[in-house]
Motif scaffolding. Structure first.
Motif, PDB file in Angstrom:
ATOM      1  N   VAL A  25       0.986  -1.316   0.055  1.00  0.00           N
ATOM      2  CA  VAL A  25       0.045  -0.036   0.114  1.00  0.00           C
ATOM      3  C   VAL A  25       0.968   1.384  -0.034  1.00  0.00           C
ATOM      4  O   VAL A  25       0.786   2.164  -0.779  1.00  0.00           O
ATOM      5  CB  VAL A  25      -0.891   0.079   1.373  1.00  0.00           C
ATOM      6  CG1 VAL A  25      -1.571   1.505   1.466  1.00  0.00           C
ATOM      7  CG2 VAL A  25      -1.848  -1.045   1.024  1.00  0.00           C
ATOM      8  N   LEU A  26       1.757   1.314   0.920  1.00  0.00           N
ATOM      9  CA  LEU A  26       2.763   2.533   0.942  1.00  0.00           C
ATOM     10  C   LEU A  26       3.237   2.746  -0.270  1.00  0.00           C
ATOM     11  O   LEU A  26       3.715   3.779  -0.710  1.00  0.00           O
ATOM     12  CB  LEU A  26       3.622   2.319   2.361  1.00  0.00           C
ATOM     13  CG  LEU A  26       3.054   2.466   3.634  1.00  0.00           C
ATOM     14  CD1 LEU A  26       4.017   1.822   4.545  1.00  0.00           C
ATOM     15  CD2 LEU A  26       2.721   3.884   3.770  1.00  0.00           C
ATOM     16  N   ARG A  27       3.866   1.895  -0.921  1.00  0.00           N
ATOM     17  CA  ARG A  27       4.656   1.965  -2.178  1.00  0.00           C
ATOM     18  C   ARG A  27       3.871   2.263  -3.434  1.00  0.00           C
ATOM     19  O   ARG A  27       4.238   3.184  -4.154  1.00  0.00           O
ATOM     20  CB  ARG A  27       5.564   0.785  -2.642  1.00  0.00           C
ATOM     21  CG  ARG A  27       6.729   0.365  -1.595  1.00  0.00           C
ATOM     22  CD  ARG A  27       7.279  -0.979  -1.944  1.00  0.00           C
ATOM     23  NE  ARG A  27       8.690  -1.055  -0.931  1.00  0.00           N
ATOM     24  CZ  ARG A  27       9.068  -2.325  -0.923  1.00  0.00           C
ATOM     25  NH1 ARG A  27       8.726  -3.219  -1.651  1.00  0.00           N
ATOM     26  NH2 ARG A  27      10.162  -2.345  -0.241  1.00  0.00           N
ATOM     27  N   LEU A  28       2.904   1.868  -3.569  1.00  0.00           N
ATOM     28  CA  LEU A  28       1.906   2.394  -4.419  1.00  0.00           C
ATOM     29  C   LEU A  28       1.283   3.493  -4.072  1.00  0.00           C
ATOM     30  O   LEU A  28       1.179   4.250  -5.155  1.00  0.00           O
ATOM     31  CB  LEU A  28       0.579   1.419  -4.465  1.00  0.00           C
ATOM     32  CG  LEU A  28       1.047  -0.117  -5.095  1.00  0.00           C
ATOM     33  CD1 LEU A  28      -0.303  -1.059  -4.990  1.00  0.00           C
ATOM     34  CD2 LEU A  28       1.207  -0.120  -6.530  1.00  0.00           C
ATOM     35  N   VAL A  29       0.948   4.076  -3.054  1.00  0.00           N
ATOM     36  CA  VAL A  29       0.523   5.157  -2.539  1.00  0.00           C
ATOM     37  C   VAL A  29       1.700   6.345  -3.041  1.00  0.00           C
ATOM     38  O   VAL A  29       1.299   7.355  -3.422  1.00  0.00           O
ATOM     39  CB  VAL A  29       0.064   5.385  -1.330  1.00  0.00           C
ATOM     40  CG1 VAL A  29      -0.241   6.801  -0.905  1.00  0.00           C
ATOM     41  CG2 VAL A  29      -1.298   4.469  -1.141  1.00  0.00           C
ATOM     42  N   LEU A 111       9.532  -0.055   7.799  1.00  0.00           N
ATOM     43  CA  LEU A 111       8.120   0.128   7.388  1.00  0.00           C
ATOM     44  C   LEU A 111       7.822   1.635   7.929  1.00  0.00           C
ATOM     45  O   LEU A 111       7.042   2.369   7.436  1.00  0.00           O
ATOM     46  CB  LEU A 111       7.321  -1.067   8.173  1.00  0.00           C
ATOM     47  CG  LEU A 111       5.832  -0.680   7.961  1.00  0.00           C
ATOM     48  CD1 LEU A 111       5.283  -1.221   6.398  1.00  0.00           C
ATOM     49  CD2 LEU A 111       5.053  -2.195   8.589  1.00  0.00           C
ATOM     50  N   TYR A 112       8.093   1.877   9.422  1.00  0.00           N
ATOM     51  CA  TYR A 112       8.087   2.918   9.741  1.00  0.00           C
ATOM     52  C   TYR A 112       8.549   4.264   8.915  1.00  0.00           C
ATOM     53  O   TYR A 112       7.796   5.096   8.622  1.00  0.00           O
ATOM     54  CB  TYR A 112       8.325   3.134  11.157  1.00  0.00           C
ATOM     55  CG  TYR A 112       8.333   4.528  11.851  1.00  0.00           C
ATOM     56  CD1 TYR A 112       6.703   5.075  12.151  1.00  0.00           C
ATOM     57  CD2 TYR A 112       9.273   5.409  11.716  1.00  0.00           C
ATOM     58  CE1 TYR A 112       6.692   6.064  12.559  1.00  0.00           C
ATOM     59  CE2 TYR A 112       8.815   6.799  12.306  1.00  0.00           C
ATOM     60  CZ  TYR A 112       7.574   7.014  12.857  1.00  0.00           C
ATOM     61  OH  TYR A 112       7.349   8.319  13.243  1.00  0.00           O
ATOM     62  N   GLN A 113       9.873   3.960   8.670  1.00  0.00           N
ATOM     63  CA  GLN A 113      10.148   5.254   7.716  1.00  0.00           C
ATOM     64  C   GLN A 113       9.574   5.456   6.275  1.00  0.00           C
ATOM     65  O   GLN A 113       9.473   6.228   6.078  1.00  0.00           O
ATOM     66  CB  GLN A 113      11.798   4.833   7.587  1.00  0.00           C
ATOM     67  CG  GLN A 113      12.597   5.131   8.703  1.00  0.00           C
ATOM     68  CD  GLN A 113      14.011   5.177   8.307  1.00  0.00           C
ATOM     69  OE1 GLN A 113      14.700   4.051   7.581  1.00  0.00           O
ATOM     70  NE2 GLN A 113      14.699   5.959   8.730  1.00  0.00           N
ATOM     71  N   LEU A 114       9.097   4.227   5.672  1.00  0.00           N
ATOM     72  CA  LEU A 114       8.375   4.303   4.419  1.00  0.00           C
ATOM     73  C   LEU A 114       7.085   5.103   4.809  1.00  0.00           C
ATOM     74  O   LEU A 114       6.611   6.000   3.816  1.00  0.00           O
ATOM     75  CB  LEU A 114       8.401   2.861   3.981  1.00  0.00           C
ATOM     76  CG  LEU A 114       7.294   2.683   2.702  1.00  0.00           C
ATOM     77  CD1 LEU A 114       8.085   3.449   1.530  1.00  0.00           C
ATOM     78  CD2 LEU A 114       7.122   1.396   2.352  1.00  0.00           C
ATOM     79  N   ARG A 115       6.393   4.574   5.785  1.00  0.00           N
ATOM     80  CA  ARG A 115       5.116   5.298   6.001  1.00  0.00           C
ATOM     81  C   ARG A 115       5.519   6.889   6.222  1.00  0.00           C
ATOM     82  O   ARG A 115       4.757   7.859   5.704  1.00  0.00           O
ATOM     83  CB  ARG A 115       4.545   4.894   7.269  1.00  0.00           C
ATOM     84  CG  ARG A 115       3.216   5.540   7.450  1.00  0.00           C
ATOM     85  CD  ARG A 115       2.390   4.545   8.755  1.00  0.00           C
ATOM     86  NE  ARG A 115       1.935   3.273   8.093  1.00  0.00           N
ATOM     87  CZ  ARG A 115       2.609   2.083   8.550  1.00  0.00           C
ATOM     88  NH1 ARG A 115       3.542   2.130   9.290  1.00  0.00           N
ATOM     89  NH2 ARG A 115       1.987   1.021   8.074  1.00  0.00           N
ATOM     90  N   LEU A 116       6.484   7.132   7.028  1.00  0.00           N
ATOM     91  CA  LEU A 116       6.886   8.580   7.303  1.00  0.00           C
ATOM     92  C   LEU A 116       6.970   9.349   5.957  1.00  0.00           C
ATOM     93  O   LEU A 116       6.591  10.569   5.695  1.00  0.00           O
ATOM     94  CB  LEU A 116       7.886   8.559   8.183  1.00  0.00           C
ATOM     95  CG  LEU A 116       8.360   9.954   8.911  1.00  0.00           C
ATOM     96  CD1 LEU A 116       7.373  10.562   9.928  1.00  0.00           C
ATOM     97  CD2 LEU A 116       9.741  10.053   9.620  1.00  0.00           C
ATOM     98  N   GLU A 117       7.749   8.766   5.364  1.00  0.00           N
ATOM     99  CA  GLU A 117       8.217   9.532   3.933  1.00  0.00           C
ATOM    100  C   GLU A 117       6.932   9.705   2.937  1.00  0.00           C
ATOM    101  O   GLU A 117       6.969  10.806   2.423  1.00  0.00           O
ATOM    102  CB  GLU A 117       9.028   8.567   2.976  1.00  0.00           C
ATOM    103  CG  GLU A 117      10.586   8.457   3.361  1.00  0.00           C
ATOM    104  CD  GLU A 117      11.218   7.308   2.813  1.00  0.00           C
ATOM    105  OE1 GLU A 117      10.905   6.777   1.784  1.00  0.00           O
ATOM    106  OE2 GLU A 117      12.473   6.763   3.337  1.00  0.00           O
TER     107      GLU A 117
END
Length: 212
Positions: A25-29, A111-117
């Motif tokens: 989800v995060l990568r696609l978003v 995972l947290y850093q990806l969400r933060l970015e």
């Protein structure tokens, strides 16, 4: 294979699938924006069915948010409510209440850093995440009200004042946790999240003491 071992493998597989969905989800978003990502897109990327997706998350927004800060177990809450003053400050006891759940987040820094970015690039997504923090704050408020009433039963006569006091502590705690998270996310990772948040709480406590 023992039943306990099989259950352990099954749980580990569930955790891996849950994480894979969140990463997808995060990568696609990040590539397209939340509105242009569908559950079907995410399911294809993870190689699961949409039905499986919904077994883990009720929506793509929920998968994007992931695990918001949680409240510890009922036993931990009861221990905090009835801890009393003693030699340890309320701020320190509150940090202790939240610390075990913070360790859960620090185990997945990537995972947290990806969400933060992703949230940094889109204020709308950051707003979605912060809405979950409000739920967290309300849970903390209820716990703090119980604690204040145990420590000082006379506060029950001023319900509005009691609620305002609990809200202030909950808001300060949430802001302090966020401060520690940001320090952790921008660090080299050698110091765990829980220690960064503990340091933020300690600094905040020292600031309030100096201002007295």
């Amino acid at each position: 294979m023992s039943e306990a071992h099989e259950l352990g493998l099954r749980e580990r597989k569930r955790q891996e699938t849950r994480r894979a969905i969140q990463v997808a989800v995060l990568r696609l978003v990040r590539q397209r924006g939340l509105d242009k990502v569908t559950v079907e897109d995410v399911s294809r990327m993870v190689n699961v069915s949409p039905r499986t997706f919904f077994n883990y998350f009720p929506s793509k927004s929920a998968a994007f948010i992931g695990e918001a800060p949680g409240i510890p177990s009922d036993a931990d809450i009861e221990a905090f409510v009835h801890a009393g003053g003693g030699t340890e400050s309320l701020v320190s006891q509150l940090m202790g209440l939240l610390e075990s759940n913070l360790r859960r987040t620090e185990a997945d820094r990537e995972l947290y850093q990806l969400r933060l970015e992703v949230m940094r690039e889109n204020s709308y997504l950051f707003g979605i995440y912060m809405a979950t923090m409000r739920d967290f704050e309300q849970d903390l408020e209820r716990i703090l009200i119980r604690r204040f009433l145990v420590d000082r039963p006379e506060l029950a006569s001023d319900r509005q004042g009691l609620e305002n006091r609990a809200r202030l502590y909950a808001l300060v705690a949430t802001a302090t946790i966020r401060h520690g998270w940001l320090r952790w996310a921008n660090s080299d990772g050698t110091i765990p999240l829980s220690q960064h948040v503990r340091s933020s709480f300690d600094e905040m406590y020292e600031m309030t003491r100096r201002s007295d």
